[in-house]
Design a protein around this motif. Structure first.
Motif, PDB file in Angstrom:
ATOM      1  N   GLY A  34       3.762  19.627  11.171  1.00  0.00           N
ATOM      2  CA  GLY A  34       3.340  18.345  11.602  1.00  0.00           C
ATOM      3  C   GLY A  34       3.326  17.542  10.212  1.00  0.00           C
ATOM      4  O   GLY A  34       3.233  17.976   8.964  1.00  0.00           O
ATOM      5  N   ILE A  35       2.992  16.211  10.033  1.00  0.00           N
ATOM      6  CA  ILE A  35       2.851  15.291   9.066  1.00  0.00           C
ATOM      7  C   ILE A  35       1.525  14.530   9.159  1.00  0.00           C
ATOM      8  O   ILE A  35       0.923  14.174  10.050  1.00  0.00           O
ATOM      9  CB  ILE A  35       4.060  14.247   9.134  1.00  0.00           C
ATOM     10  N   ALA A  36       1.131  14.493   7.700  1.00  0.00           N
ATOM     11  CA  ALA A  36      -0.135  13.657   7.807  1.00  0.00           C
ATOM     12  C   ALA A  36      -0.035  12.659   6.710  1.00  0.00           C
ATOM     13  O   ALA A  36       0.510  13.178   5.554  1.00  0.00           O
ATOM     14  CB  ALA A  36      -1.484  14.390   7.325  1.00  0.00           C
ATOM     15  N   ILE A  37      -0.732  11.581   6.590  1.00  0.00           N
ATOM     16  CA  ILE A  37      -0.605  10.595   5.449  1.00  0.00           C
ATOM     17  C   ILE A  37      -2.197  10.323   4.979  1.00  0.00           C
ATOM     18  O   ILE A  37      -2.964  10.397   5.621  1.00  0.00           O
ATOM     19  CB  ILE A  37       0.315   9.278   6.063  1.00  0.00           C
ATOM     20  N   GLN A  38      -2.136  10.142   3.561  1.00  0.00           N
ATOM     21  CA  GLN A  38      -3.339   9.944   3.147  1.00  0.00           C
ATOM     22  C   GLN A  38      -3.159   8.551   2.207  1.00  0.00           C
ATOM     23  O   GLN A  38      -2.164   8.258   1.413  1.00  0.00           O
ATOM     24  CB  GLN A  38      -3.672  11.047   2.230  1.00  0.00           C
ATOM     25  N   HIS A  39      -4.031   7.514   2.175  1.00  0.00           N
ATOM     26  CA  HIS A  39      -4.165   6.326   1.247  1.00  0.00           C
ATOM     27  C   HIS A  39      -4.114   6.882  -0.152  1.00  0.00           C
ATOM     28  O   HIS A  39      -4.881   7.638  -0.589  1.00  0.00           O
ATOM     29  CB  HIS A  39      -5.192   5.517   1.665  1.00  0.00           C
ATOM     30  N   ALA A  40      -3.141   6.234  -0.749  1.00  0.00           N
ATOM     31  CA  ALA A  40      -3.066   6.738  -2.298  1.00  0.00           C
ATOM     32  C   ALA A  40      -3.228   5.501  -3.212  1.00  0.00           C
ATOM     33  O   ALA A  40      -3.951   5.515  -4.399  1.00  0.00           O
ATOM     34  CB  ALA A  40      -1.603   7.197  -2.825  1.00  0.00           C
ATOM     35  N   LEU A  41      -2.673   4.256  -2.910  1.00  0.00           N
ATOM     36  CA  LEU A  41      -2.784   3.015  -3.850  1.00  0.00           C
ATOM     37  C   LEU A  41      -2.486   2.040  -3.221  1.00  0.00           C
ATOM     38  O   LEU A  41      -1.660   2.006  -2.190  1.00  0.00           O
ATOM     39  CB  LEU A  41      -1.549   3.189  -4.983  1.00  0.00           C
ATOM     40  N   LYS A  42      -3.257   0.904  -3.559  1.00  0.00           N
ATOM     41  CA  LYS A  42      -3.030  -0.449  -3.308  1.00  0.00           C
ATOM     42  C   LYS A  42      -2.588  -1.402  -4.172  1.00  0.00           C
ATOM     43  O   LYS A  42      -3.297  -1.417  -5.501  1.00  0.00           O
ATOM     44  CB  LYS A  42      -4.190  -1.250  -2.822  1.00  0.00           C
ATOM     45  N   PHE A  43      -1.641  -1.958  -4.373  1.00  0.00           N
ATOM     46  CA  PHE A  43      -1.182  -3.041  -5.289  1.00  0.00           C
ATOM     47  C   PHE A  43      -1.765  -4.163  -5.666  1.00  0.00           C
ATOM     48  O   PHE A  43      -2.381  -4.715  -4.504  1.00  0.00           O
ATOM     49  CB  PHE A  43       0.519  -3.501  -5.474  1.00  0.00           C
ATOM     50  N   PRO A  44      -2.175  -4.762  -6.705  1.00  0.00           N
ATOM     51  CA  PRO A  44      -2.597  -6.204  -6.751  1.00  0.00           C
ATOM     52  C   PRO A  44      -1.992  -7.109  -5.836  1.00  0.00           C
ATOM     53  O   PRO A  44      -0.520  -7.175  -5.663  1.00  0.00           O
ATOM     54  CB  PRO A  44      -2.413  -6.579  -8.384  1.00  0.00           C
ATOM     55  N   LYS A  45      -2.632  -8.000  -5.291  1.00  0.00           N
ATOM     56  CA  LYS A  45      -2.302  -9.099  -4.168  1.00  0.00           C
ATOM     57  C   LYS A  45      -1.264  -9.905  -4.963  1.00  0.00           C
ATOM     58  O   LYS A  45      -1.785 -10.558  -5.947  1.00  0.00           O
ATOM     59  CB  LYS A  45      -3.147  -9.608  -3.556  1.00  0.00           C
ATOM     60  N   GLU A 100       0.829  -1.050  -0.044  1.00  0.00           N
ATOM     61  CA  GLU A 100       0.093   0.064   0.091  1.00  0.00           C
ATOM     62  C   GLU A 100       0.904   1.409  -0.064  1.00  0.00           C
ATOM     63  O   GLU A 100       1.927   1.259   0.705  1.00  0.00           O
ATOM     64  CB  GLU A 100      -0.864   0.048   1.270  1.00  0.00           C
ATOM     65  N   VAL A 101       0.552   2.167  -0.775  1.00  0.00           N
ATOM     66  CA  VAL A 101       1.194   3.550  -1.199  1.00  0.00           C
ATOM     67  C   VAL A 101       0.210   4.654  -0.101  1.00  0.00           C
ATOM     68  O   VAL A 101      -0.689   4.799  -0.348  1.00  0.00           O
ATOM     69  CB  VAL A 101       1.311   4.038  -2.321  1.00  0.00           C
ATOM     70  N   PHE A 102       1.065   5.428   0.485  1.00  0.00           N
ATOM     71  CA  PHE A 102       0.687   6.543   1.100  1.00  0.00           C
ATOM     72  C   PHE A 102       1.321   7.760   0.774  1.00  0.00           C
ATOM     73  O   PHE A 102       2.551   7.804   0.744  1.00  0.00           O
ATOM     74  CB  PHE A 102       0.625   6.545   2.957  1.00  0.00           C
ATOM     75  N   LYS A 103       0.573   8.847   0.628  1.00  0.00           N
ATOM     76  CA  LYS A 103       0.831  10.126   0.180  1.00  0.00           C
ATOM     77  C   LYS A 103       1.357  10.634   1.793  1.00  0.00           C
ATOM     78  O   LYS A 103       0.771  10.567   2.516  1.00  0.00           O
ATOM     79  CB  LYS A 103       0.355  11.026  -0.370  1.00  0.00           C
ATOM     80  N   VAL A 104       2.547  11.524   1.643  1.00  0.00           N
ATOM     81  CA  VAL A 104       2.958  12.216   2.980  1.00  0.00           C
ATOM     82  C   VAL A 104       2.953  13.589   2.632  1.00  0.00           C
ATOM     83  O   VAL A 104       3.379  14.291   1.681  1.00  0.00           O
ATOM     84  CB  VAL A 104       4.568  11.664   3.374  1.00  0.00           C
ATOM     85  N   ASN A 105       2.080  14.633   3.323  1.00  0.00           N
ATOM     86  CA  ASN A 105       1.845  15.887   3.541  1.00  0.00           C
ATOM     87  C   ASN A 105       2.266  16.458   4.796  1.00  0.00           C
ATOM     88  O   ASN A 105       2.205  16.011   5.796  1.00  0.00           O
ATOM     89  CB  ASN A 105       0.566  16.076   2.872  1.00  0.00           C
ATOM     90  N   LYS A 106       2.789  17.874   4.523  1.00  0.00           N
ATOM     91  CA  LYS A 106       3.072  18.790   5.683  1.00  0.00           C
ATOM     92  C   LYS A 106       1.591  19.256   5.823  1.00  0.00           C
ATOM     93  O   LYS A 106       0.953  20.011   5.189  1.00  0.00           O
ATOM     94  CB  LYS A 106       4.122  19.481   5.359  1.00  0.00           C
ATOM     95  N   LYS A 107       1.159  19.231   7.402  1.00  0.00           N
ATOM     96  CA  LYS A 107      -0.016  20.208   7.769  1.00  0.00           C
ATOM     97  C   LYS A 107       0.299  21.515   7.746  1.00  0.00           C
ATOM     98  O   LYS A 107       1.583  21.925   8.083  1.00  0.00           O
ATOM     99  CB  LYS A 107      -0.407  19.812   9.005  1.00  0.00           C
ATOM    100  N   PRO A 108      -0.531  22.509   7.497  1.00  0.00           N
ATOM    101  CA  PRO A 108      -0.308  23.862   7.528  1.00  0.00           C
ATOM    102  C   PRO A 108      -0.048  24.217   8.861  1.00  0.00           C
ATOM    103  O   PRO A 108       0.608  25.398   9.012  1.00  0.00           O
ATOM    104  CB  PRO A 108      -1.885  24.507   7.148  1.00  0.00           C
ATOM    105  N   GLU A 109      -0.484  23.586   9.911  1.00  0.00           N
ATOM    106  CA  GLU A 109      -0.261  23.935  11.327  1.00  0.00           C
ATOM    107  C   GLU A 109       0.929  23.473  11.587  1.00  0.00           C
ATOM    108  O   GLU A 109       1.526  23.686  12.931  1.00  0.00           O
ATOM    109  CB  GLU A 109      -1.274  23.736  12.237  1.00  0.00           C
TER     110      GLU A 109
END
Length: 345
Positions: A74-85, A63-72
């Protein structure tokens, strides 16, 4: 971002991001992300630090997660993609190439897969190494090494075309000389050196800066004894190739590649060590095993600097060179004195 963050997994399904600069503060707090309905057993940063890729331990999915900086902050992650099993077993190797061209996964049966960043299979190879023990991508992204029950390590070259896209996988060379299965392998930061540790109770240190395209084989530089012959074992080669860390259970053995001497540590965790790396400057050994990350001084690396540079001091051509050598030796001695080692001079 990779230079300022540490990460760890615990079975509460969370991913914790730590700012290293804040660790010395009394009330430092991590940023937290979550792996829904599962936990990760493997993790790798993307080269640009804008994403992390995990292997979901129960689902056996990538599974791939995007890593983003919060405006205030810190770090937040968001699901982006799952590879075929594809895999159904635990992985012995996982990572993203430093050139960003592929992701590697290898399971305990030796099923090696190279993936595109979008989850397409670029190449699949059953290495016939079942059980496989370790798989690593070299820091330059050109090689993939796989070890298992045989005494030789297979090293493959990942070839790109003129456009920089994946083309094929071919044999590069083998690391030979052990008499039993190889439990682990690692490379120096410039992929010029490699280390292996085996069930034959030895480690071997190689020069792999060879023209393997022309059939040249690696050179053995040093070998040393190691007291165990089984898992769980982790091995790491320092970025500057001066020292080796090998863990077994809760202990870490710290070898100097200049003399081969062991400057090991006592128990450092309450559980089996599951990951072992050096920091980019080869100053510290970082390990995980229980719920904690331990950061240890690289004692063997300090001895290696002293043993390597003292003879060079006598032949230094200029005053500036001699002063620089003295500075490095004195820094190493200061660290050794700090941790209670007896240092001459």
């Amino acid at each position: 971002m990779q230079s300022i963050l540490k990460k760890k997994f615990i079975i509460d399904r969370s991913i914790l991001f730590w700012k290293v600069k804040e660790l010395a503060e009394k009330n430092h707090q991590p940023n937290r992300g979550a792996v829904e309905f599962d936990h990760g057993s493997k993790l790798s940063w993307s080269p640009d630090s804008k994403a992390i890729v995990i292997y979901r331990a129960t689902d056996c999915e990538i599974e791939v997660f995007k890593v983003n900086k919060k405006p205030e902050g810190g770090i937040a992650i968001q699901h982006a993609l799952k590879f075929p099993k594809h895999h159904t077993l635990d992985l012995v190797g996982f990572g993203i190439a430093a050139n960003g061209k592929f992701i590697m996964s290898c399971d305990s049966e030796g099923d090696l897969v190279l993936w595109s960043l979008k989850g397409a299979i670029l190449h699949q190879l059953h290495t016939k190494l079942s059980p496989a023990y370790c798989a690593k991508i070299s820091p330059d992204g050109k090689l993939v090494a796989i070890s298992g029950f045989t005494p030789d390590v297979k090293v493959l070259q990942v070839c790109l075309n003129k456009s920089g896209d994946f083309e094929k996988v071919v044999r590069a060379f083998e690391l030979k000389g052990h008499s039993s299965g190889v439990l682990g392998i690692d490379f120096s930061s410039d992929t010029s050196r490699a280390v292996t540790v085996s069930k034959d109770k030895t480690w071997r240190f190689y020069d792999v800066r060879v023209e393997y395209e022309k059939g040249q084989e690696p050179y053995l530089l040093k070998t040393g004894e190691w007291p165990f012959a089984d898992l769980p074992t982790q091995v790491a080669l320092s970025p500057d190739a001066r020292s080796i860390a090998i863990s077994h259970g809760t202990k870490i053995y710290n070898y100097d590649t200049v003399t081969g001497a062991n400057h090991g540590t006592p128990d450092v965790h309450n559980g089996d060590i599951s990951a072992l790396i050096f920091d980019p400057e080869s100053r510290f050994i970082i390990s995980t095993g229980d719920r904690y990350i331990q950061v240890l001084h690289n004692v063997a690396g300090c001895y290696a600097i002293i043993n390597e540079l003292q003879p060079k001091r006598k032949t230094a051509a200029t005053t500036a060179q001699k002063e620089r050598i003295d500075q490095l030796i004195n820094q190493a001695k200061c660290v050794l004195q700090k941790v209670g080692e007896k240092v001459e001079g």
